[in-house]
Write an enzyme that holds these catalytic residues in place. Structure first.
Site, PDB file in Angstrom:
ATOM      1  N   HIS A  31       0.842  -1.199   0.000  1.00 12.80           N
ATOM      2  CA  HIS A  31       0.000   0.000   0.000  1.00 12.80           C
ATOM      3  C   HIS A  31       0.879   1.252   0.000  1.00 12.80           C
ATOM      4  O   HIS A  31       0.562   2.250  -0.648  1.00 12.80           O
ATOM      5  CB  HIS A  31      -0.912   0.028   1.235  1.00 12.80           C
ATOM      6  CG  HIS A  31      -1.787  -1.176   1.346  1.00 12.80           C
ATOM      7  ND1 HIS A  31      -1.892  -1.925   2.474  1.00 12.80           N
ATOM      8  CD2 HIS A  31      -2.587  -1.770   0.431  1.00 12.80           C
ATOM      9  CE1 HIS A  31      -2.721  -2.933   2.278  1.00 12.80           C
ATOM     10  NE2 HIS A  31      -3.158  -2.869   1.040  1.00 12.80           N
ATOM     11  N   ASP A 131      -5.876   5.280   0.888  1.00 14.03           N
ATOM     12  CA  ASP A 131      -5.901   3.876   0.517  1.00 14.03           C
ATOM     13  C   ASP A 131      -7.308   3.325   0.763  1.00 14.03           C
ATOM     14  O   ASP A 131      -8.069   3.872   1.576  1.00 14.03           O
ATOM     15  CB  ASP A 131      -4.872   3.154   1.402  1.00 14.03           C
ATOM     16  CG  ASP A 131      -4.774   1.697   1.066  1.00 14.03           C
ATOM     17  OD1 ASP A 131      -4.151   1.382   0.059  1.00 14.03           O
ATOM     18  OD2 ASP A 131      -5.359   0.871   1.807  1.00 14.03           O
TER      19      ASP A 131
END
Ligand code: UDP
Length: 492
Positions: A31, A131
């Site tokens: 991520h 995210d």
């Protein structure tokens, strides 16, 4: 990493007139890397943008690879500040038996308790890019009138599935994995139940509940950025934009801005050794083996992998981690800090046998530098989306070895739709892929005509990826369009 106060002062000294965007990744290299590359691209190509990259810190997340990547000056251009969110202690909440996504979501939820004050201290950025698992930011940012954009670090195919999930959840009783037919996502390629992502394989566990919660909030985003490009995933992109199902959700505008991959990375002495060794190998002759940030093999599978590689008689570089019989993603939160002495778990005599043919690297290697090297001709990969993007961008053919998360979906796409990967198979009733099969597939990819065909296909995709991010390319234009929007957005 700089302290919040220090970074804030720095921002005001040097970048006051610039538009300010904050970027918030979830924990985990898969991520952090694409969002950090997005942040870099924003400041390098658009000098009017200043980015604060917010980092979640918890006592359960101790990755040396992460710290090295975020600290390195070579990966840290001016205009980009790394800002620590105040650390939180989650050891009382996180349990050993929690699945990976549950852990991520618990860490994020605790950390976001201070997001409001962080954003206020930073002077309220014009936009926040989050995210997929940071949707707690929607509520906080709505109080501050900051628009929030989601960033899908996996594929558009994953995104279309995620947008469809609330419908699937309503319509299907029982487990999705038990459905007799592939799951049809409107306008997209069907997904075999066997290839479904881990997070939706058991609807009773907490991981599913977290996943459902975050995905059901996707329509709240002001836009969704995806680490892909138009020509690469034209079918799901068209579906998202044109199919009545996605239009009625409604789905926010989608911005394909990829491939976003690591450009420069810090290198250790073992990395230099690897790259020097590669310099002395023929073009396309070396297989690189790495399983992302979390990937580990079982004891039995590691043994078969070792002897399979040796049997194949091909040159290789293998990023090795201690085997784990219970968890295929066991280094996800501590990669680079994991205790790892290959001699203690490799079969006896292996290291001696492979001298001159194979190199073993502990825990973490400079993956992009290795994939970029002309001697690298194959990549045995767990098919995480970043690894997929990196392999394709450097024209390296893949042996698909999916382990966790949505990697089986990615592997199916790479082998069956795009024809840029081969997949070894387990024998009937076997719990591991046997050494003979590993050796067969490695030789097929590295030596056969079929391997050459795959390599030529992946090289075409590499060219398409490069065109997309070049000046005037589709991803370049998509990002420019977004930046213009941010620049024109008036602060309330
Ligand atoms: N990576 C690396 N060295 C390694 C293993 C992984 O630099 O030895 C990087 C890789 O280049 C990629 C990221 O870690 O950028 C892994 O992301 P991916 O989405 O492939 O998998 P995940 O770790 O999320 O499962």
């Amino acid at each position: 990493m700089a302290e919040l106060e220090a970074d804030h002062d720095h921002q005001h000294q040097t970048t006051k007139p610039k538009k300010h965007v904050a970027v918030l990744p979830s924990p985990g290299m898969g991520h952090i890397i694409p969002l950090f590359e997005l942040a870099k691209r924003l400041v390098v190509f658009n000098h009017d943008i200043h980015v604060s990259f917010l980092v979640i810190n918890t006592d359960e997340d101790d990755s040396a690879a992460r710290d090295q990547y975020l600290h390195s000056h070579s990966t840290h251009p001016p205009g980009l500040d790394v800002v620590d969110i105040p650390p939180v202690n989650v050891s009382d909440i996180v349990r050993d038996d929690m699945l990976i996504l549950t852990r991520i979501c618990v860490m994020v939820e605790e950390s976001l308790k201070s997001l409001k004050s962080v954003l206020i201290k930073l002077g309220k950025p014009e936009a926040l890019v989050i995210d997929l698992f940071c949707t707690g930011a929607f509520e906080i940012c709505s109080e501050l009138s900051i628009p929030v954009y989601s960033f899908s670090s996996p594929s558009t195919a994953f995104l279309t599935f995620s947008l469809y999930l609330p419908t699937l959840d309503r319509e299907v009783e029982g487990e999705f994995v038990n459905l007799p037919e592939p799951i049809s996502i409107p306008g997209c390629s069907p997904i075999r139940p066997d290839d479904l992502l881990d997070q939706v394989r058991n609807r009773k566990n907490d991981q599913y509940k977290w996943f459902y919660l975050h995905m059901s909030r996707l329509p709240l985003a002001a836009g969704i950025l995806v680490n892909t490009w138009e020509d690469f995933e034209s079918v799901p992109l068209k579906a998202i934009r044109e199919h009545s199902f996605f239009l009625q959700l409604p789905t926010p505008p989608v911005y394909p801005v990829g491939p976003l991959i690591k450009q420069d990375e810090p290198s250790s002495s073992s990395d230099v050794e690897c790259l020097t060794w590669l310099d002395n190998q023929p073009a396309d002759s070396v297989l690189f083996i790495a399983l992302g940030s979390g990937g580990t093999l079982t004891t039995g599978q590691l043994l078969e992998m070792a002897w399979g590689l040796e049997m194949s008689q091909q040159k290789f570089i293998w990023v090795l981690r201690k085997p784990d019989d219970a968890d295929a993603s066991s280094t996800f939160f501590n990669v680079g800090s994991d205790v790892n002495d290959p001699k203690s778990y490799l079969p006896e005599g292996f290291l001696e046998k492979i001298q001159g043919v194979g190199l073993v690297v502990k825990s973490w290697a400079t993956q992009v530098a290795i994939l970029r090297h002309p001697s690298t001709g194959g990549f045995l990969s767990h098919c995480g989306w970043n690894s997929t993007m990196e392999s394709i961008t450097h024209g390296v053919a893949i042996i698909a070895w999916p382990l966790y998360a949505e990697q089986k979906m990615n592997a199916a796409m790479l082998t069956e739709e795009l024809g840029v990967a081969m997949k070894p198979v387990k024998g009937p009733g076997e719990t591991v892929v046997r050494r003979e099969e590993i050796s067969r597939v490695v030789r097929l990819l590295m030596e056969s005509e079929e391997g050459e065909i795959i390599r030529s296909r992946v090289k075409k995709l590499r060219d398409s990826a490069r065109r997309a991010v070049d000046n005037g390319g589709s991803s370049h234009n998509s990002l420019s369009c977004l930046v213009e929007k941010w620049k024109n957005e008036i602060k309330p």
